[in-house]
Design a protein around this motif. Sequence first.
Motif, mmCIF file in Angstrom:
data_model
loop_
_atom_site.group_PDB
_atom_site.id
_atom_site.type_symbol
_atom_site.label_atom_id
_atom_site.label_comp_id
_atom_site.label_asym_id
_atom_site.label_seq_id
_atom_site.Cartn_x
_atom_site.Cartn_y
_atom_site.Cartn_z
ATOM 1 N N PHE A 1 0.952 -1.099 -0.028
ATOM 2 C CA PHE A 1 -0.097 0.086 -0.009
ATOM 3 C C PHE A 1 0.854 1.424 0.149
ATOM 4 O O PHE A 1 1.658 1.716 1.060
ATOM 5 C CB PHE A 1 -0.917 -0.096 1.283
ATOM 6 N N ARG A 2 1.148 1.916 -1.186
ATOM 7 C CA ARG A 2 1.998 2.926 -1.358
ATOM 8 C C ARG A 2 1.984 4.095 -0.531
ATOM 9 O O ARG A 2 2.952 4.276 0.298
ATOM 10 C CB ARG A 2 1.978 3.293 -2.783
ATOM 11 N N PRO A 3 0.799 4.693 0.168
ATOM 12 C CA PRO A 3 0.658 5.626 0.975
ATOM 13 C C PRO A 3 1.423 5.077 2.408
ATOM 14 O O PRO A 3 1.825 6.056 3.133
ATOM 15 C CB PRO A 3 -1.002 5.749 1.414
ATOM 16 N N PHE A 4 1.223 4.002 2.787
ATOM 17 C CA PHE A 4 1.910 3.595 4.113
ATOM 18 C C PHE A 4 3.419 3.797 3.867
ATOM 19 O O PHE A 4 4.312 4.254 4.867
ATOM 20 C CB PHE A 4 1.779 2.015 4.335
ATOM 21 N N THR A 61 5.090 5.753 1.701
ATOM 22 C CA THR A 61 5.485 7.168 1.733
ATOM 23 C C THR A 61 5.425 7.783 3.087
ATOM 24 O O THR A 61 6.176 8.703 3.305
ATOM 25 C CB THR A 61 4.166 8.039 0.856
ATOM 26 N N THR A 62 4.437 7.567 3.979
ATOM 27 C CA THR A 62 4.260 8.098 5.177
ATOM 28 C C THR A 62 5.483 7.721 6.062
ATOM 29 O O THR A 62 6.208 8.486 6.695
ATOM 30 C CB THR A 62 2.975 7.473 5.831
ATOM 31 N N THR A 63 6.072 6.404 6.085
ATOM 32 C CA THR A 63 7.242 6.169 6.582
ATOM 33 C C THR A 63 8.347 6.784 6.098
ATOM 34 O O THR A 63 9.356 7.286 6.862
ATOM 35 C CB THR A 63 7.402 4.591 6.331
ATOM 36 N N TYR A 104 9.804 1.098 -6.350
ATOM 37 C CA TYR A 104 8.996 2.380 -6.339
ATOM 38 C C TYR A 104 9.738 3.607 -7.095
ATOM 39 O O TYR A 104 9.091 4.402 -7.978
ATOM 40 C CB TYR A 104 8.638 2.678 -5.187
#
Length: 377
Positions: A78-81, A83-85, A149
């Motif tokens: 899940f890309r947003p996870f 990105t947040t990290t 990514y």
Amino acid sequence: MSQHRKFLFFYLDTGAGHKSSARVLEQAILDKYPDCEIKLVNGFMPHRLGHFIYERGYNASLSFLRGSYPLTYDVGFFRPFITTTELMIMPETIAHLKKLILKEQPTDIVNFHFALTPHLKRVVKHLPFKVNLTVMVTDPFTAHPFWFYEKNMSYLVFSQQLKDYAVKKCKVPEKNITVVPFLLNKKFKNAPTKEEILSLREKHGYDPNKKIVLLVGGGEGLPGATGIINQCILKKANFTVIAVCGRDKLLYQRLSLVKLANPNLDLRLYEFVTFLDELVKLSDCAVVKAGPATLMEVISCRKPTIICRYIHNQELGNMHYAVDNKVGYFIQKSNKIYDKINELLNDKDFEAKMQANFDKLSLDTDTSKVADLLLAK
């Protein structure tokens, strides 16, 4: 080479595979280009957020919180996870990497861990000098999409299967990905002769006529080793068992007590060793976790392999490689593993059948080709 080449190899302590691959490539470059300078560097500062999330988190999830690593691995799709990290650790990580790179002034950077790629890309983009940045994907057959990514990067992968995945599923331009030989420690590249096996058994104090089974799982020991040894005790095994516990001191202590309580079992214990190649070569078969380095090392020495564990999805392709090529077996239950060991050691025609399977393997391990490729940049 008209220019002095200085390499920084960045890795993380998430298992032994990333750093061991870096060591193999370091030696391959220095063997062929001895004037090069190479430094291995951990990409995270100790006791900072990135270190705790990736390094401490990885080790804890495998050692103490089984089931949490597969969950974390899947959430990473899940890309947003992700990105947040990245954003959480970006300030400290970029500051650390920039300071190191400006101090060392490298001509080349090779990255051995996906978590560092976006940060290295940002740092290199704003340097006052040019640096060749390459990502070495250390998972040979199946890899997390997090590796890919960043699309506009130079990637080196170990198989056409993984290149196809990166191009078709992750949409990385095909020109950015090159398939290279597997980075295998040269100590494992040649299968031992019978004379070498006898010599190694004499060197390490093993009976030349007794069958030997090796339990090894890389730097952190083999998960499930205790259960397999208990089966050997229960069924009065007449072969020698070698257990390499690596850095898992609790496993070593526990098995030491088991050894004291069961003197009839010929059990030999080691902590972390620098002569694993010799233990592999003097053994008749091995039980391993499907980490790429250990699995390929055992297979290259032409030892039949039982895979008792693999890390969810990440090492699935490694397991399939061994099983599909009929040089390994995937068995999880301790009693079934013991039965397969007995079968392998007592089948008189087994060695001939296995050698035929090993002969069909086409595993390119010419690491000098990778050195040439990097130096051609």
